[in-house]
Design an enzyme around this catalytic site. Structure first.
Site, PDB file in Angstrom:
ATOM      1  N   ARG A  14      -0.911   9.486  -0.358  1.00 54.18           N
ATOM      2  CA  ARG A  14      -2.094   9.936  -1.093  1.00 54.18           C
ATOM      3  C   ARG A  14      -2.074  11.419  -1.443  1.00 54.18           C
ATOM      4  O   ARG A  14      -2.517  11.809  -2.521  1.00 54.18           O
ATOM      5  CB  ARG A  14      -3.349   9.617  -0.279  1.00 54.18           C
ATOM      6  CG  ARG A  14      -3.638   8.149  -0.253  1.00 54.18           C
ATOM      7  CD  ARG A  14      -4.861   7.829   0.553  1.00 54.18           C
ATOM      8  NE  ARG A  14      -5.085   6.379   0.515  1.00 54.18           N
ATOM      9  CZ  ARG A  14      -5.994   5.745   1.252  1.00 54.18           C
ATOM     10  NH1 ARG A  14      -6.753   6.425   2.097  1.00 54.18           N
ATOM     11  NH2 ARG A  14      -6.135   4.447   1.160  1.00 54.18           N
ATOM     12  N   PHE A  39       0.849  -1.190   0.000  1.00 51.94           N
ATOM     13  CA  PHE A  39       0.000   0.000   0.000  1.00 51.94           C
ATOM     14  C   PHE A  39       0.884   1.239   0.000  1.00 51.94           C
ATOM     15  O   PHE A  39       2.060   1.169   0.359  1.00 51.94           O
ATOM     16  CB  PHE A  39      -0.898   0.006   1.250  1.00 51.94           C
ATOM     17  CG  PHE A  39      -2.368  -0.014   0.935  1.00 51.94           C
ATOM     18  CD1 PHE A  39      -2.991  -1.170   0.513  1.00 51.94           C
ATOM     19  CD2 PHE A  39      -3.134   1.148   1.063  1.00 51.94           C
ATOM     20  CE1 PHE A  39      -4.342  -1.185   0.223  1.00 51.94           C
ATOM     21  CE2 PHE A  39      -4.494   1.142   0.777  1.00 51.94           C
ATOM     22  CZ  PHE A  39      -5.108  -0.024   0.350  1.00 51.94           C
ATOM     23  N   LEU A  50     -15.322   5.234  -4.169  1.00 56.45           N
ATOM     24  CA  LEU A  50     -13.922   4.900  -3.925  1.00 56.45           C
ATOM     25  C   LEU A  50     -13.454   3.700  -4.761  1.00 56.45           C
ATOM     26  O   LEU A  50     -14.153   2.697  -4.871  1.00 56.45           O
ATOM     27  CB  LEU A  50     -13.761   4.563  -2.436  1.00 56.45           C
ATOM     28  CG  LEU A  50     -12.398   4.019  -1.985  1.00 56.45           C
ATOM     29  CD1 LEU A  50     -11.337   5.106  -2.084  1.00 56.45           C
ATOM     30  CD2 LEU A  50     -12.474   3.499  -0.561  1.00 56.45           C
ATOM     31  N   GLN A  80      -8.139  14.565   3.553  1.00 52.63           N
ATOM     32  CA  GLN A  80      -7.498  13.744   2.532  1.00 52.63           C
ATOM     33  C   GLN A  80      -8.371  13.624   1.289  1.00 52.63           C
ATOM     34  O   GLN A  80      -9.551  13.280   1.389  1.00 52.63           O
ATOM     35  CB  GLN A  80      -7.235  12.348   3.085  1.00 52.63           C
ATOM     36  CG  GLN A  80      -6.624  11.409   2.055  1.00 52.63           C
ATOM     37  CD  GLN A  80      -6.013  10.190   2.724  1.00 52.63           C
ATOM     38  OE1 GLN A  80      -6.711   9.227   3.029  1.00 52.63           O
ATOM     39  NE2 GLN A  80      -4.726  10.254   3.004  1.00 52.63           N
ATOM     40  N   GLU A 112      -6.820   1.978  -3.103  1.00 55.32           N
ATOM     41  CA  GLU A 112      -5.394   2.081  -3.400  1.00 55.32           C
ATOM     42  C   GLU A 112      -4.808   0.679  -3.589  1.00 55.32           C
ATOM     43  O   GLU A 112      -3.752   0.518  -4.193  1.00 55.32           O
ATOM     44  CB  GLU A 112      -4.747   2.771  -2.197  1.00 55.32           C
ATOM     45  CG  GLU A 112      -3.317   3.137  -2.339  1.00 55.32           C
ATOM     46  CD  GLU A 112      -2.892   4.003  -1.151  1.00 55.32           C
ATOM     47  OE1 GLU A 112      -3.611   4.968  -0.822  1.00 55.32           O
ATOM     48  OE2 GLU A 112      -1.849   3.711  -0.561  1.00 55.32           O
ATOM     49  N   ARG A 115      -3.088  10.921   6.122  1.00 55.29           N
ATOM     50  CA  ARG A 115      -3.184   9.545   6.593  1.00 55.29           C
ATOM     51  C   ARG A 115      -2.654   8.574   5.546  1.00 55.29           C
ATOM     52  O   ARG A 115      -2.911   8.722   4.361  1.00 55.29           O
ATOM     53  CB  ARG A 115      -4.638   9.199   6.911  1.00 55.29           C
ATOM     54  CG  ARG A 115      -4.840   7.734   7.263  1.00 55.29           C
ATOM     55  CD  ARG A 115      -6.235   7.421   7.738  1.00 55.29           C
ATOM     56  NE  ARG A 115      -7.243   7.440   6.695  1.00 55.29           N
ATOM     57  CZ  ARG A 115      -7.400   6.486   5.772  1.00 55.29           C
ATOM     58  NH1 ARG A 115      -6.582   5.435   5.732  1.00 55.29           N
ATOM     59  NH2 ARG A 115      -8.366   6.581   4.877  1.00 55.29           N
ATOM     60  N   HIS A 129     -12.118  12.327   1.008  1.00 52.88           N
ATOM     61  CA  HIS A 129     -12.193  10.956   1.483  1.00 52.88           C
ATOM     62  C   HIS A 129     -12.121  10.832   3.000  1.00 52.88           C
ATOM     63  O   HIS A 129     -12.876  10.081   3.597  1.00 52.88           O
ATOM     64  CB  HIS A 129     -11.041  10.175   0.854  1.00 52.88           C
ATOM     65  CG  HIS A 129     -10.984   8.720   1.243  1.00 52.88           C
ATOM     66  ND1 HIS A 129     -12.024   7.869   1.004  1.00 52.88           N
ATOM     67  CD2 HIS A 129     -10.002   7.984   1.831  1.00 52.88           C
ATOM     68  CE1 HIS A 129     -11.687   6.652   1.432  1.00 52.88           C
ATOM     69  NE2 HIS A 129     -10.476   6.693   1.959  1.00 52.88           N
ATOM     70  N   HIS A 156      -8.693  11.353  -1.770  1.00 50.03           N
ATOM     71  CA  HIS A 156      -8.214  10.054  -2.240  1.00 50.03           C
ATOM     72  C   HIS A 156      -7.949  10.160  -3.731  1.00 50.03           C
ATOM     73  O   HIS A 156      -8.780  10.678  -4.471  1.00 50.03           O
ATOM     74  CB  HIS A 156      -9.251   8.975  -1.949  1.00 50.03           C
ATOM     75  CG  HIS A 156      -8.718   7.584  -2.080  1.00 50.03           C
ATOM     76  ND1 HIS A 156      -8.392   7.040  -3.301  1.00 50.03           N
ATOM     77  CD2 HIS A 156      -8.428   6.645  -1.159  1.00 50.03           C
ATOM     78  CE1 HIS A 156      -7.918   5.809  -3.104  1.00 50.03           C
ATOM     79  NE2 HIS A 156      -7.936   5.548  -1.806  1.00 50.03           N
TER      80      HIS A 156
END
Lengths: 231, 588
Positions: free
Chosen positions: B287, B119, B253, B241, B256, B399, B354, B243
């Protein structure tokens, strides 16, 4: 676009009625839920449940042109007009498109929907092979929307005694889990003229499931296990 | 009018990952707990999390919680508190094992251990790389699997739920101690006081302040609104954030995990542009970095599609088997919401609001903290917060993917353990103040009696439009200043909204009006905090201050509703046991 929607507010209506709505849609409005949000902008008294708007939370199940489905993943372009919307069949209506799901969840809870394993847990994870894990595919993805159970005639007649497709799919999800130790107990609980055996393989559940799951197959597997242990 | 009252040891508001993890701990400890949720627990937005839970299990190769900690501190652009980050990364493996023992259907490796995927921003060797496989997942439905598992475990523990009850206001007495909440039962319209020795907020995010968001309709920041109205500040609200991969036009969404499994982004010329912005991390940079790169591509005319307003996420080269096994949900979403089958064609994506890094200020024990008598972080007695609604602060200015689910588990449990200890030391409940329900009753009476007001939908749209235009991926000083003015005007309009539906039974118009009271506090806190922070850090990018400014801005923002004012407090640079990770230039 034209809609006919079931309306009932026990606080002021004596009986339910269908109400017509004409809605001018925005080019971005793709799904039935988008149209319902437009209608709600005109008439804030229309009540429905909705949350994730992507088919994973299971809130906006309703009867759409006679078939149960989720408003958020039902394409407007697939619907004939007027689009007739009713609450899920077979459960008491609280208001408009909102039904009382108590009986549905009671049946879900009745199958002990949790892993039963009385061994002291190891320090790390319990091991499970990829093949054993694959047994859970097509089972754990259930979103508890109730489309299946409320399209099942057996559940309509005996919602208090027949577990229904959603509950039985989850019963099998735990039976199929290599980590669960309560298969015998779970089968005992279902060996009953009503709890399991009211399923007559009508397969409405399979046809309406928005996640393409197959409760009838899971029920068949439970029946197979019962036969196997009796011989 | 006196309201009906029920009493509990603890009340938990919210039944997503954090609320359910906490409730389980409290129920199993034998406490009487009321879990209040405005939706049936498995409908909470944790259900939509896809990619995985970050924990250094080391199942796929060497890993350590120290590396996870380093990545999280760097990901936070050094705004995260290093004590809470250490706590989270150290506890994470234990909590993942626990979840597995509860029955979570994790994907598996050949040797039977939990499968982990790569990730963004997760590396080996204290950031040096190569990428590490740390994300514990169940296909691309990890949140769904986790939420259902936690709910199921609560069924076993006989946790008491108040389903489809909306918490309205936090009750505090004259000393500041919290004593529960007022709440509305949607089915009947009845309002009740839930009196409790300890109150935990686990109310989730507030992405619905933006026009384009991955968040569900229910993500309206209810806990933040309630806390702000009760005089608690909100921390670091400028950090939102975006995304990188929301479905263009729909906002849904796309995990990722797609890039974790080997997918990558292309611009209109078919160029893999992330190589220019992040030579090492590429598509798996953190991100904020990827979203800014995408916004730059679009701004500079290299976006794809007829209007050049999106980019392409390519994954067909992974092959149908990998897609069907690891990313089946994504395929379903792409077909439904983008009309493409990713087995053949790329998915059109844009950066989409997000996650809220800020929230109710809390420490690593889940206690809510606020400045009092010279102490920047005095615990508010009886009050706890965990999950996205809390700012612990593990995520700082940005994050890392997978850390939200980790946060829910670790701090849900930690808060519950703090509550158990608090109730042992402070048995019984203090009496309710006479005015316990006054604020709630005034809000409801105002709404019922309002004449000539505006519709909730209209004012809500104004909030979302304003936040989107003035407080997005790139932020400009003049737009922020105008945004502050606008959002203050909209706040006045929120206090005059009107609903036509006055029914008592499942009145969703009333519920949305009450939610709007919460949304506006979140929007105002975010805009005012963003306008004031004159630097670029993590997700907060200002056109007039392009770089991070540690000399002046290595500090947390605190916004107070009363007076619409700001204060600041220091970042915790000292971990619990590990050495401090000193700030340095952040590149991927």
């Amino acid at each position: 676009m034209r809609f006919r929607i079931f309306r009932y507010d026990p606080d002021k209506d004596e009986k339910p009625a269908m109400r017509d709505y004409d809605v001018a849609l925005d080019p971005h409005d793709r799904m039935l839920l988008d149209a319902l949000e437009r209608i709600k902008e005109q008439d804030d008294s229309l009540s429905l449940r909705r949350s994730c708007r992507e088919g994973v939370c299971g809130s906006d199940a309703m009867n759409i042109n006679g078939k149960n489905g989720l408003a958020c993943v039902t394409k407007l372009s697939d619907l004939r007009e007027p689009v007739e919307l009713r609450p899920l069949p077979g459960l008491p209506v609280i208001r408009d498109l909102i039904v009382d799901m108590t009986q549905f969840f009671k049946q879900y809870h009745s199958i002990k929907p949790y892993l039963i394993n009385e061994d002291p847990p190891p320090e790390k994870e319990r091991l499970q092979s990829p093949e054993e894990r694959e047994e859970l595919d097509g089972l754990y993805e259930c979103i508890l929307c109730a489309c299946c159970s409320t399209s099942c005639p057996s559940f309509w007649w005996n919602p208090d005694k027949f577990v229904g497709p959603a509950g039985l799919l989850q019963a099998y999800r735990f039976i199929a889990d290599s980590r669960d130790q309560a298969t015998g107990e779970r089968l005992d609980d279902l060996e009953d003229p009503y709890r399991l055996f009211r399923c007559h393989s009508i397969m409405n559940c399979v046809e309406v499931c928005p996640k393409n799951l197959n409760p009838t197959r899971a029920i068949g597997k439970i029946k197979e296990l019962m036969v196997k242990r009796s011989v | 009018m006196a309201l009906a009252k029920r009493s509990f040891d603890a009340v938990v508001v919210g039944a997503g990952g954090a609320g359910l993890r906490a409730a389980l701990q409290l129920s199993e400890a034998g406490l009487s707990v009321a879990v209040v949720s405005k939706v049936f627990p498995t409908r909470s937005h944790t259900v939509a999390a896809q990619g995985g839970i970050g924990a250094a299990l080391g199942n796929m190769g060497e890993d350590s919680w120290l590396w996870h900690m380093y990545d999280t501190v760097k990901g936070s652009d050094w705004l995260g508190d290093q004590d809470t980050i250490e706590f989270m990364c150290r506890e994470a493996p234990k909590l993942v094992y626990e979840l597995e023992h509860f029955g979570m259907p994790f994907d598996r490796n050949e040797n039977g251990t939990v499968y982990q995927r790569p990730f963004g921003g997760h590396m080996q060797n204290l950031g040096a790389g190569p990428p590490v496989q740390r994300s514990c997942c169940a296909a691309d439905r990890t949140g769904h699997a986790m939420l259902h598992t936690l709910y199921q475990r609560n069924v076993r523990a006989r946790t008491q739920f108040f389903v489809e009850w909306l918490a309205l206001d936090l009750i505090r007495d004259a000393s500041g101690q919290t004593l529960g909440v007022t709440a509305l039962e949607m089915e009947t319209g009845e309002v009740m006081i839930l009196h409790a020795g300890a109150t935990l907020f686990a109310t989730g995010g507030a992405g619905r302040i933006f026009a384009s968001t991955t968040n569900a309709f229910i993500n309206t920041g209810d806990g933040l609104g309630m806390a702000a109205r009760a005089g608690i500040p909100l921390e670091d609200m400028e950090f939102w954030q975006f995304h990188p991969t929301g479905v263009a036009g729909a906002g849904i969404l796309i995990t990722e995990g797609v890039r974790g499994e080997g997918g990558y982004l292309l611009n209109k010329s078919g160029e893999r542009f992330m190589e220019r912005y992040a030579p090492t991390g590429k598509d798996l940079a953190s991100r904020d970095v990827v979203s800014r790169a995408m916004a730059t591509e679009i701004k500079e005319g290299r976006g794809a599609g007829p209007h050049g307003d999106y980019l392409l996420l390519k994954l067909d080269h992974l092959g149908p088997e990998v897609i069907e096994k690891r990313l089946p949900g994504i395929r379903e979403i792409a077909k439904k919401f983008a009309n493409v089958d990713p087995v053949k064609d790329p998915i059109p994506v844009v950066p989409t609001a997000h996650y809220m890094m800020g929230g109710i200020p809390a420490n690593y024990r889940g206690e809510v903290v606020a400045p009092q008598a010279g102490n920047a972080e005095a615990a508010v007695p009886g009050f706890y917060a965990a999950g996205e609604c809390a700012c612990a602060s593990v995520h700082g200015a940005n994050r890392l993917g997978t850390n939200s689910l980790t946060d829910l588990l670790v701090f849900g449990k930690a808060a519950a353990e703090s509550i158990i200890k608090f109730l042992q030391e402070n048995p019984g409940r203090k009496d309710l103040p006479k005015d316990a329900a006054e604020r709630t009753q005034a809000r409801l009476a105002r709404l019922d009696g309002q004449k000539n007001g505006e519709s909730v939908a209209e004012v809500g749209t104004e909030i979302r439009r304003t936040m989107q235009a003035h407080c997005g991926v790139f932020r400009f000083p003049d737009m922020l200043a105008k945004g502050v003015k606008k959002i203050r005007e909209i706040a006045d309009r929120v206090s005059r909204t009107q609903i036509r539906d006055k029914s008592r039974v499942f009145n969703t118009a009333r519920i949305e009006a009450l939610e709007l009271d919460n949304l506006i506090e979140v929007a105002r806190a975010s805009m005012v905090s963003a306008e004031a922070r004159k630097e670029s850090r993590g997700a907060h990018d200002r056109a007039d201050h392009h770089t991070r400014d540690d000399a002046n801005w290595l500090k947390h923002t605190l916004w107070y509703k009363d007076g619409d004012r700001l204060e600041y407090k220091p970042v915790h640079m000292k971990p619990l046991t590990a050495p401090t990770i000193e700030p340095k230039v952040r590149t991927y």
